[in-house]
Motif scaffolding. Structure first.
Motif, PDB file in Angstrom:
ATOM      1  N   UNK A   1      45.297  42.845  47.656  1.00 26.81           N
ATOM      2  CA  UNK A   1      44.505  44.055  47.881  1.00 26.81           C
ATOM      3  C   UNK A   1      44.303  44.809  46.571  1.00 26.81           C
ATOM      4  N   UNK A   2      43.179  45.505  46.493  1.00 23.53           N
ATOM      5  CA  UNK A   2      42.909  46.306  45.303  1.00 23.53           C
ATOM      6  C   UNK A   2      43.883  47.467  45.179  1.00 23.53           C
ATOM      7  N   UNK A   3      44.350  47.979  46.317  1.00 27.54           N
ATOM      8  CA  UNK A   3      45.328  49.072  46.281  1.00 27.54           C
ATOM      9  C   UNK A   3      46.622  48.618  45.601  1.00 27.54           C
ATOM     10  N   UNK A   4      47.082  47.429  45.938  1.00 23.35           N
ATOM     11  CA  UNK A   4      48.295  46.887  45.316  1.00 23.35           C
ATOM     12  C   UNK A   4      48.064  46.658  43.824  1.00 23.35           C
ATOM     13  N   UNK A   5      46.874  46.169  43.480  1.00 25.69           N
ATOM     14  CA  UNK A   5      46.532  45.966  42.071  1.00 25.69           C
ATOM     15  C   UNK A   5      46.553  47.293  41.313  1.00 25.69           C
ATOM     16  N   UNK A   6      45.949  48.333  41.886  1.00 28.34           N
ATOM     17  CA  UNK A   6      45.881  49.637  41.220  1.00 28.34           C
ATOM     18  C   UNK A   6      47.260  50.249  41.021  1.00 28.34           C
ATOM     19  N   UNK A   7      48.171  50.018  41.949  1.00 24.43           N
ATOM     20  CA  UNK A   7      49.540  50.509  41.787  1.00 24.43           C
ATOM     21  C   UNK A   7      50.191  49.884  40.562  1.00 24.43           C
TER      22      UNK A   7
END
Length: 82
Positions: A45-51
């Motif tokens: 997920x992009x959210x996990x990447x952004x974290x």
């Protein structure tokens, strides 16, 4: 005593962020590089990447090595930091 000093130092998320390298990417390379980095972190997920991009998740040694390897493909050597 030296070891205790190191332990008591607050670790900042900025030192685990690879935003410095991210901002050096050419616009045309962003999508492919994101995909390669997501594979390196084994996230979907992009959210996990952004974290991870922001340094909220501390990379393990293998992940850090893979991040540097991905950026090296794009000629970027100074990766870590805000």
């Amino acid at each position: 005593f030296r070891c205790l000093t190191f332990i008591n130092k607050k670790m900042s998320k900025e030192q685990f962020s690879f935003n410095k390298g991210w901002l050096q990417l050419r616009q045309a390379d962003i999508a492919v590089c994101r995909r390669e980095l997501m594979e390196a972190f084994n996230v979907t997920t992009r959210a996990a990447f952004l974290q991870r991009l922001k340094g909220n998740v501390i990379p393990n040694v293998l992940e850090a090595h893979n991040v540097e390897k991905v950026f090296a493909k794009y000629g970027i050597k100074d990766v870590w930091g805000e």
